[in-house]
Scaffold this active site. Structure first.
Site, PDB file in Angstrom:
ATOM      1  N   GLY B 121     -72.874  51.752  -3.976  1.00 42.68           N
ATOM      2  CA  GLY B 121     -72.575  53.170  -4.128  1.00 42.68           C
ATOM      3  C   GLY B 121     -73.869  53.928  -4.304  1.00 42.68           C
ATOM      4  N   ILE B 145     -69.827  54.327   0.692  1.00 46.16           N
ATOM      5  CA  ILE B 145     -68.554  54.350   1.414  1.00 46.16           C
ATOM      6  C   ILE B 145     -68.350  55.659   2.182  1.00 46.16           C
ATOM      7  CG2 ILE B 145     -67.126  55.285  -0.463  1.00 46.16           C
ATOM      8  CD1 ILE B 145     -65.102  52.978   0.259  1.00 46.16           C
ATOM      9  N   ASP B 203     -67.987  56.242  -9.642  1.00 49.88           N
ATOM     10  CA  ASP B 203     -66.824  57.115  -9.771  1.00 49.88           C
ATOM     11  C   ASP B 203     -66.030  56.694 -11.018  1.00 49.88           C
ATOM     12  OD1 ASP B 203     -64.461  58.529  -9.460  1.00 49.88           O
ATOM     13  OD2 ASP B 203     -64.460  58.327  -7.276  1.00 49.88           O
TER      14      ASP B 203
END
Lengths: 389, 306
Positions: B121, B145, B203
């Site tokens: 990420g 992503i 996240d």
């Protein structure tokens, strides 16, 4: 009209046939049968439709069901009756069940594997269940494998994103490795033994069988089922287009007639039987009226294609008999073959007497074929790929 | 992957009023044109890198094109992505089938260099770019992503290599791929291949029912342990205390990880870089928020395991 059996399976000792039919109205029945004569050992209506089941016989005869309402139910067979030992509510839709020692190992559509002990311990809250291991992808199957020298257990799990993972057991947080080769979802994994060595065969959305030396993480060989099932494919198997209806119509008009349609096939079930030289792998490709038999030694060769009168829903090998559940009307819902000298042959005697008894014992009736429950969902595992990110 | 970015994008959306729609149209067109132009440049580079012939070994841009760092505003994308979606991703069937020459300009299989450090990420690539010169001999990979964010990092690396092509260090050990690390890490990396894994400002997935989507869970940690070598390190940093506690709890519980001490953190150069260099980290610092760090060492497998 009798509703076809969605589940046919053998007890682990190969002595019993377990059959189950569920109508769409959630009426559901479970039969324990003696394969030689078709005698009904036990017939019981189970509260919810069963998704998967499995029988473990040790000192106790135990039956485990995973149902569509996310319950694992463990029954004990006593005096030809099933007595519920335990029911465990699970967090997600179940997608596979296996046993190891005296525990049930189950996997779910969220990607997690849980161990449920076979005992009378009260169920735990589903929020408190701790997974043994997990993938980020939906799991399609779990099997417990034994390596002999030195003796050790492993869990093998397969998922929708092409993975087959081998994990240590009981320390299942230690991943041993992956079996790489699938390029589509893996829908079935099946363990068998050849020359006292444990082997794995897997099948999925490519319509191929992959044979593995799972301990050494080596792909031994592949076998393409397409050439053998092609003549049995139909509308259901034509590759779904992502195009809109209008675009498809335009495309159809433009297409030259002799263009071969592209098919998508998925492996629905794999089972095996030991022959004199090697092992015979029986495979069902979803929604086809045939079973493909592959002879495996250290290579895989086509042995036989069993042509059926209707599409097979499922099948099971019990002892030296092959029971096939058919998606057919007029109570022609079961057909039986006998394994003789490396060949599955029509068992006329069995067909007339045993099959008839089993069909008769099935209490689930519907008015007509349109009331059958949906049987074919394997191809829904195929990724259609959403492009948003 | 940020906790604060969604607020930004929401605020931007709210400003969008009918009166401004015309202005936005032109902005959208401009963004589209910019993205197309950048894609052309990117493809040109990737093609060169995919088939390096002796003459083309170090591709040069036509002289009228001056390398420019990409502009972030053209790559904005919502901060969240559902890790369970299919996403039309590209990934190799197995690690040995991965063509790393499309990621690293001077990569040859013969050099035997393998990716050793992964930033899971990686967002806009701040950590990568600061780690690069620190480990010039190691291949470092960012995984992200979100398509546009990956493109940004790719364009940023292409520009940096171009700007620094005459320098001793020219960012050629850095790469980025679009991918879902939660699903496909074992498709890219073999057992024990990595020495460091970074999880920076992941996240937070605040809702209880979304916790399985978090990048650190008991079950996923087993997969990270699989690709990490013995003694390898997992680095985590977040500005969300709840998420920090969650990551610590799960890493503490996992038998293959052991927390590294505060003293270790203080002497480790990567912790310093991680603390100061990512875009998210800098944003948190600007807002005078707190940053929580936890690092874990990969323990050896138990003796009775394969």
């Amino acid at each position: 009209m009798k509703h076809p059996f969605q589940i046919l399976t053998s007890s682990t000792d190969g002595k019993l046939l377990i059959a189950s039919a569920s109508s769409p109205s959630k009426e559901s029945s479970l039969l324990l049968l003696l394969p030689e004569l078709g005698d009904v050992l036990c017939q019981q209506n189970v509260p919810q439709p069963i998704y998967i089941n499995y029988l473990e016989t040790g000192p106790d005869k135990v039956l485990i069901t995973a149902d569509v309402d996310k319950n694992i139910t463990i029954y004990k067979l006593e005096n030809n009756e099933l007595h519920q030992l335990k029911q465990q509510q699970m967090p997600k839709r179940l997608s596979g069940i296996s046993t190891l020692n005296n525990d049930a190992i189950v996997c779910d559509s969220l990607g997690d594997v849980y161990q449920i002990t076979i005992d009378t311990q009260p169920a735990v809250k589903k929020e408190d269940l701790k997974p043994l291991l997990g993938h980020t992808s939906p799991l399609t199957a779990v099997v417990a494998a034994q390596y002999k020298n030195p003796p050790k257990s492993f869990l093998i799990t397969s998922d929708r994103d092409e993975h087959i993972r081998v994990s240590n057991y009981p320390k299942s947080y230690v991943i041993k490795g992956f079996l790489y080769g699938h390029t589509q979802f893996v829908s079935q994994i099946h363990l068998f033994e050849i020359c006292k060595e444990s082997r794995l065969v897997s099948g999925g959305g490519e319509g191929k069988l992959f044979f593995w030396d799972w301990f050494r993480e080596v792909l031994i060989t592949e076998f393409d089922l397409m050439p053998y099932v092609e003549e049995y494919l139909h509308e259901f198997h034509i590759k779904k287009s992502s195009k809109t209806k209008e675009e498809q119509d335009v495309q159809k008009e433009q297409e030259v007639e002799n263009i071969q349609p592209k098919y998508e096939i998925g492996v629905q079930k794999i089972d095996s039987i030991e022959g004199e030289d090697g092992v015979f792998i029986v495979t069902l490709v979803e929604n086809t009226s045939c079973l493909v038999v592959v002879h495996f030694t250290d290579e895989a060769k086509h042995a036989q294609t069993i042509q059926l009168a209707a599409p097979a829903v499922t099948f099971a090998i019990v002892g030296n008999k092959l029971f096939v559940s058919l998606d057919a009307e007029n109570d022609n819902i079961l057909t039986i073959y006998k394994f003789v000298d490396g060949q599955f042959v029509n068992d006329d005697e069995a067909q007339s007497s045993i099959a008839e008894r089993i069909i008769l014992a099935n209490p689930i009736n519907v008015e007509d074929k349109s009331k059958f429950a949906p049987f074919y969902s394997i191809n829904q595992l195929r990724k259609r790929g959403n492009n948003y990110s | 992957m940020s906790s604060t970015a969604p607020l930004d994008s929401k605020a931007t959306e709210q400003i969008t009023t009918a009166a401004e729609s015309k202005h936005n149209e032109t902005q959208a067109t401009r963004r589209k044109r910019y993205r197309e132009a950048q894609e052309q440049t990117r493809n040109k580079h990737l093609r060169f890198q995919a088939s390096p012939t002796p003459e083309e070994a170090s591709p040069e841009l036509p002289s009228d094109e001056v390398a420019k760092l990409p502009q972030k505003r053209f790559y904005r994308q919502r901060a969240h992505s559902n890790p369970f979606s299919d996403h039309n991703l590209e990934y190799p069937v197995l690690p040995s089938q991965m063509d790393w020459s499309t990621i690293y300009p001077h990569y040859t299989p013969a050099s035997l260099r393998k990716v050793e450090i992964a930033d899971i990420g990686c967002g806009f690539g701040g950590l990568l770019i600061d780690l690069g010169p620190q480990f010039p001999e190691s291949l470092i990979l960012g995984m992200e992503i979100r398509v546009q964010v990956t493109n940004y990092v790719q364009d940023r690396l292409i520009a940096l290599r171009e700007i620094h092509k005459a320098d001793a260090y020219n960012y050629d050990n850095l790469g980025v791929i679009r991918g879902n690390a939660m699903k496909f890490l074992p498709n890219f990396f073999t057992k024990g291949q990595l020495s460091k894994m970074f999880f920076c400002f992941p996240d937070p997935h605040f809702k209880q029912r979304k916790h399985k989507a978090r990048i650190i869970t008991n079950t996923l940690l087993s997969e990270y342990a699989y690709v990490l070598r013995e003694g390898g390190v997992v680095y985590t940093i977040t500005d969300v205390e709840d998420l920090h506690n969650w990551m610590v709890k799960h890493l503490d519980e996992h038998p293959l990880f052991e927390r590294l001490s505060k003293e270790w953190e203080e002497q480790d150069p990567c912790v310093k870089i991680m603390y100061n260099s990512t875009e998210e980290g800098q944003k948190v610092a600007r807002n005078q928020g707190s940053k929580y760090v936890a690092c874990y060492k990969r323990l050896p497998n138990p003796d009775d395991c394969e």
